[in-house]
Motif scaffolding. Structure first.
Motif, mmCIF file in Angstrom:
data_model
loop_
_atom_site.group_PDB
_atom_site.id
_atom_site.type_symbol
_atom_site.label_atom_id
_atom_site.label_comp_id
_atom_site.label_asym_id
_atom_site.label_seq_id
_atom_site.Cartn_x
_atom_site.Cartn_y
_atom_site.Cartn_z
ATOM 1 N N LYS A 197 -5.215 5.819 2.864
ATOM 2 C CA LYS A 197 -5.503 6.401 1.554
ATOM 3 C C LYS A 197 -5.293 5.372 0.444
ATOM 4 O O LYS A 197 -6.154 5.182 -0.416
ATOM 5 C CB LYS A 197 -4.585 7.617 1.325
ATOM 6 C CG LYS A 197 -4.912 8.376 0.062
ATOM 7 C CD LYS A 197 -3.923 9.507 -0.203
ATOM 8 C CE LYS A 197 -2.745 9.005 -1.008
ATOM 9 N NZ LYS A 197 -1.773 10.065 -1.330
ATOM 10 N N ASN A 198 -4.147 4.705 0.479
ATOM 11 C CA ASN A 198 -3.853 3.763 -0.594
ATOM 12 C C ASN A 198 -4.716 2.509 -0.514
ATOM 13 O O ASN A 198 -5.069 1.923 -1.539
ATOM 14 C CB ASN A 198 -2.366 3.401 -0.595
ATOM 15 C CG ASN A 198 -1.519 4.557 -1.067
ATOM 16 O OD1 ASN A 198 -1.912 5.290 -1.981
ATOM 17 N ND2 ASN A 198 -0.374 4.766 -0.431
ATOM 18 N N ASN A 199 -5.057 2.106 0.692
ATOM 19 C CA ASN A 199 -5.969 0.973 0.852
ATOM 20 C C ASN A 199 -7.294 1.259 0.152
ATOM 21 O O ASN A 199 -7.837 0.427 -0.564
ATOM 22 C CB ASN A 199 -6.186 0.699 2.342
ATOM 23 C CG ASN A 199 -7.371 -0.212 2.598
ATOM 24 O OD1 ASN A 199 -8.457 0.260 2.915
ATOM 25 N ND2 ASN A 199 -7.179 -1.509 2.436
ATOM 26 N N ALA B 20 0.809 -1.224 0.000
ATOM 27 C CA ALA B 20 0.000 0.000 0.000
ATOM 28 C C ALA B 20 0.842 1.274 0.000
ATOM 29 O O ALA B 20 0.474 2.254 0.617
ATOM 30 C CB ALA B 20 -0.958 -0.013 1.190
ATOM 31 N N ASN B 21 1.969 1.261 -0.701
ATOM 32 C CA ASN B 21 2.738 2.507 -0.760
ATOM 33 C C ASN B 21 2.316 3.375 -1.940
ATOM 34 O O ASN B 21 2.888 4.427 -2.182
ATOM 35 C CB ASN B 21 4.244 2.226 -0.826
ATOM 36 C CG ASN B 21 4.657 1.484 -2.069
ATOM 37 O OD1 ASN B 21 3.830 0.835 -2.706
ATOM 38 N ND2 ASN B 21 5.917 1.567 -2.423
ATOM 39 N N GLY B 22 1.320 2.940 -2.683
ATOM 40 C CA GLY B 22 0.809 3.725 -3.788
ATOM 41 C C GLY B 22 -0.245 2.914 -4.514
ATOM 42 O O GLY B 22 -0.514 1.772 -4.126
ATOM 43 N N PRO B 23 -0.835 3.493 -5.553
ATOM 44 C CA PRO B 23 -1.811 2.728 -6.329
ATOM 45 C C PRO B 23 -1.111 1.612 -7.084
ATOM 46 O O PRO B 23 0.099 1.671 -7.323
ATOM 47 C CB PRO B 23 -2.401 3.766 -7.285
ATOM 48 C CG PRO B 23 -1.387 4.857 -7.355
ATOM 49 C CD PRO B 23 -0.646 4.851 -6.055
ATOM 50 N N ARG B 24 -1.863 0.571 -7.441
ATOM 51 C CA ARG B 24 -1.243 -0.577 -8.131
ATOM 52 C C ARG B 24 -1.384 -0.429 -9.641
ATOM 53 O O ARG B 24 -2.358 0.113 -10.156
ATOM 54 C CB ARG B 24 -1.914 -1.862 -7.691
ATOM 55 C CG ARG B 24 -1.681 -2.211 -6.230
ATOM 56 C CD ARG B 24 -0.207 -2.390 -5.899
ATOM 57 N NE ARG B 24 0.410 -1.136 -5.495
ATOM 58 C CZ ARG B 24 1.715 -0.996 -5.237
ATOM 59 N NH1 ARG B 24 2.547 -2.016 -5.332
ATOM 60 N NH2 ARG B 24 2.202 0.183 -4.900
ATOM 61 N N THR C 74 -4.413 -5.523 1.869
ATOM 62 C CA THR C 74 -3.263 -4.671 1.598
ATOM 63 C C THR C 74 -2.208 -4.890 2.675
ATOM 64 O O THR C 74 -2.516 -5.050 3.854
ATOM 65 C CB THR C 74 -3.646 -3.181 1.548
ATOM 66 O OG1 THR C 74 -4.526 -2.886 2.627
ATOM 67 C CG2 THR C 74 -4.317 -2.838 0.237
ATOM 68 N N VAL D 165 -7.882 3.288 -2.344
ATOM 69 C CA VAL D 165 -7.704 3.286 -3.793
ATOM 70 C C VAL D 165 -7.606 1.858 -4.322
ATOM 71 O O VAL D 165 -8.247 1.482 -5.318
ATOM 72 C CB VAL D 165 -6.424 4.076 -4.167
ATOM 73 C CG1 VAL D 165 -6.098 3.901 -5.646
ATOM 74 C CG2 VAL D 165 -6.585 5.543 -3.816
ATOM 75 N N ILE D 166 -6.800 1.032 -3.647
ATOM 76 C CA ILE D 166 -6.574 -0.330 -4.109
ATOM 77 C C ILE D 166 -7.864 -1.149 -4.022
ATOM 78 O O ILE D 166 -8.211 -1.896 -4.940
ATOM 79 C CB ILE D 166 -5.430 -0.977 -3.296
ATOM 80 C CG1 ILE D 166 -4.102 -0.288 -3.649
ATOM 81 C CG2 ILE D 166 -5.348 -2.480 -3.571
ATOM 82 C CD1 ILE D 166 -2.936 -0.646 -2.725
ATOM 83 N N GLU E 163 0.626 -3.210 4.656
ATOM 84 C CA GLU E 163 0.720 -1.783 4.963
ATOM 85 C C GLU E 163 1.873 -1.371 5.870
ATOM 86 O O GLU E 163 1.958 -0.219 6.279
ATOM 87 C CB GLU E 163 -0.607 -1.327 5.598
ATOM 88 C CG GLU E 163 -1.803 -1.653 4.701
ATOM 89 C CD GLU E 163 -3.117 -1.120 5.244
ATOM 90 O OE1 GLU E 163 -3.112 -0.437 6.286
ATOM 91 O OE2 GLU E 163 -4.147 -1.388 4.613
#
Length: 605
Positions: free
Chosen positions: A73-75, A13-17, A49, A77-78, A51
């Motif tokens: 946040k990234n969770n 979860a360090n960014g969108p996939r 995710t 989005v993913i 994390e």
RNA sequence: GGGGCGGUAGCUCAGUCGGUCAGAGCAGAGGACUCAUAAUCCUUGGGUCGUGGGUUCGAGCCCCACCCGCCCUACCA
């Protein structure tokens, strides 16, 4: 009927996939899981995710937010991306839940109690300003061999030599430029050598099953040769606290004793949310306490093989007390080792390795914003990195979408429905079957055997190609029988028969393609007057942390779950005569060739 | 350095135990048809199977060497 655990790699979860991630584990695991449900098995598909860890801390610092906020946040989005793709998780959760923390602690205590978790002192680089471990790859310096000034702590990119961070001249942190400090530090190590024999026996047994992809079993056996203890803790303040070291808040469990345990903790969370807290055992405990015939399939990219064919099984063996040091299982009882580690290779992008920092990337979100999810699922299934690296190009994406999905399958659905709508307005009954009718019905029915067998053996590219070949058979049938030329009243019976047969074949093909193309299978179903959802789809639910005081304090969070018990059976279901069929709207959208240039231009920016 | 994977028609790739294995799809060319998102159907492929050796009655498929590309090498996750 078997209990089938679909354990899907946990996206970080360090960014969108990007689409490489979902090509490696997402789509293949969903195709397999959907098929296994259709084949009548009791599937439990879990993931979440991942994390914790340094990269998330670094990314959070850069954005000026806390690690938990970044993970939240990234969770979000993913989760949205995966549900939009239609991945049918029974539970997609996170590693920051209280439930996960508790399961990990139980694993740790038992593995430790069984004697497989040993303390060792190591020399490790830490950041003086934060006290956090600096992973080798976050240290740069001058290579002692070739003098290259931007060598990394693990390897020099210039001369290729493998390095130790203490070798570097003028080492500096890649994160903030400061000089790292090398200090002695205590860590818990998983005693892998004490588990090597048991691991080897398990791998031999798995190899004998003959079901693993050859490169995966070979690689797994190879890395077993040089096995040594591995640190399961880190000097970091973001992660699961180490049982027994609660007084040391800067010591946390490392990903190897965190994310992989998620398969188990997610299964437990799923059961708890179901209100049947022990239900997970059917997939995890051996008979007679668990399922009679429990199978587990782990899906991931090749960079994760070592986690799944060495670390995770070693942890399970240690938990079960099945290594050289003996021991007893903890409160979860003996746990099943993986039946199969299903690893895919890497997807490249226009010939290059994906790289978010260099802009060589296409995020799942961006594809789904502009194209149909099944178009991406089709590409991945038909041309994904199943047994060797494969390349995603926009030109091939457009070409496959237009000439195979739209022109092959979509057109067959459309022309069949159109003729039925125009001539009868409902599915007609067959009057008298001729040999040509019998032949196409038999050819299509044979697909259930061939396509199903290929999916079961994780040969999805061959499986979808076979399904599309069957689609071609039906297109040829229509050309051969020419129902569009049957205008007279004397041909009415023959017309009804041909269109009835065609409708049956289209619905059969829809079943064959449903694991790959669940969204469009619902449209096809509706086109022929079907009621409700054909292939059940996942949904997002917002839930409370079950153990809010024990985790990272995430409170309410989104999960992916679904009700898949209505999944249609793998096989022919007779088309219902008399069902209303109206003039159809096309199932798939044809792509204008100009999107190739548009997308390439986006990439260039 | 060590380990692994791959190099087959313009493109993407199949080729399981060595003997119809020299193939499929797409693109290209020609034709048929018109129900359909100009979709569909038929015909059309001679590519030194990376290079050089070797084993064999016979090798993309086995062995050796070499060339090229990619991945892993365990404190990225």
């Amino acid at each position: 009927m078997s209990k089938v655990l679909s354990a899907v790699a946990w996206p970080y979860a360090n960014g969108p996939r990007h689409i490489g991630h979902v090509a490696g584990f997402g789509v293949p695991s969903d195709v397999f899981s959907r098929y296994m449900r259709m084949a009548g098995h009791d599937v439990l598909m879990v993931s979440g995710t991942d994390e914790h860890g340094t990269p998330i801390l670094v990314a959070a610092d850069k954005e000026g937010v806390s690690a938990r906020e970044l993970a939240d946040k990234n969770n979000t989005v993913i989760v949205q991306d995966l549900v939009d793709l239609g991945l049918s998780y029974d539970l997609f959760t996170r590693t920051t839940t209280g439930n996960h923390y508790n399961v990990v602690r139980e694993m740790f205590r038992t593995v430790h109690g069984n004697g497989y978790m040993v303390e060792q002192t190591t020399l490790s680089a830490i950041s003086p300003s934060t006290g956090r471990t600096l992973p080798d790859r976050y240290i740069e310096g001058t290579c002692p061999i070739c003098g290259y000034t931007e060598a990394r702590g693990d390897q020099c990119d210039n001369c290729g030599n493998q390095l130790d961070p203490t070798d570097l001249k003028e080492p500096r942190s890649k994160i903030n430029g400061e000089t790292p400090e090398f200090v002695e530090t205590q860590h818990f190590f998983l005693d892998l050598p004490a588990l090597a024999e048991a691991l080897g026996e398990w791998l031999d047994d798995r190899e004998a099953s003959g079901t693993w992809r050859p490169n995966v079993i070979k690689f797994s056996k190879n890395i077993l040769e040089d096995i040594r203890p591995r640190a399961m803790t880190r000097d970091i303040d973001w992660g699961i606290p180490v049982p027994g070291w609660e007084d040391q808040p800067t010591k946390r469990l490392y990903v190897w004793f965190d994310a992989v345990i998620g398969y188990l903790s997610a299964s437990i969370e799923w059961a708890r949310r179901l209100g049947d807290a022990d239900r997970w055992r059917e997939w995890w405990n051996p008979a007679p306490h668990g399922g009679e015939d429990a199978l587990s399939y782990y899906f991931m990219g090749k960079d994760n093989i070592v986690f799944h064919s060495q670390i995770w099984p070693a942890e399970l063996l240690a938990y079960d007390g099945r290594g050289d040091r003996g021991g007893e299982p903890g409160e979860y009882g003996a746990l099943n080792l993986p039946t199969e580690v299903v690893s895919s290779e890497f997807l490249t992008m226009e010939g290059k390795q994906f790289s978010s920092s260099r802009g060589v990337v296409i995020f799942v979100h961006d594809v789904l914003a502009r194209y149909q999810p099944d178009a991406l699922r089709y590409f991945i299934s038909a041309a994904g990195p199943e047994t060797s690296d494969s390349d995603f190009t926009w030109a091939e994406f457009v070409q496959r979408t237009n000439s195979e999905l739209v022109a092959g399958w979509g057109n067959l659905v459309n022309r069949t429905a159109n003729m039925i709508a125009k001539n009868f307005g409902e599915v007609p009954a067959a009057v008298a079957l001729e040999p040509v009718d019998e032949e196409v019905l038999a050819a299509v029915a044979a697909g259930f055997e061939t396509v199903g067998d290929l999916i079961g053996r994780h040969r999805q590219r061959a499986a979808i190609a076979e399904a599309m070949r069957v689609v071609g058979e039906v297109n040829r049938y229509l050309t051969a029988t020419e129902p569009y030329k049957m205008k007279g009243d004397d041909q009415r019976d023959r017309l009804a028969t041909v269109l009835h047969v065609a409708a049956q074949c289209v619905l059969d093909c829809n079943v064959l393609l449903a694991p790959f193309l669940p969204h469009s299978s619902n449209k096809v179903w509706a086109t022929f007057g079907g009621e409700g959802e054909f292939m059940p789809m996942p949904r997002i639910e917002h839930v409370q942390d079950l153990d809010p005081d024990d985790g990272a304090g995430i409170g309410t969070y989104p999960i992916i779950t679904g009700e898949y018990s209505g999944t249609p059976r793998w096989g022919r279901r007779p088309v219902e005569v008399g069902t209303t069929v109206e003039k159809p709207t096309p199932i798939f959208t044809k792509l204008d060739p100009s999107v190739v240039d548009e997308e390439l231009e986006r990439l260039g920016r």
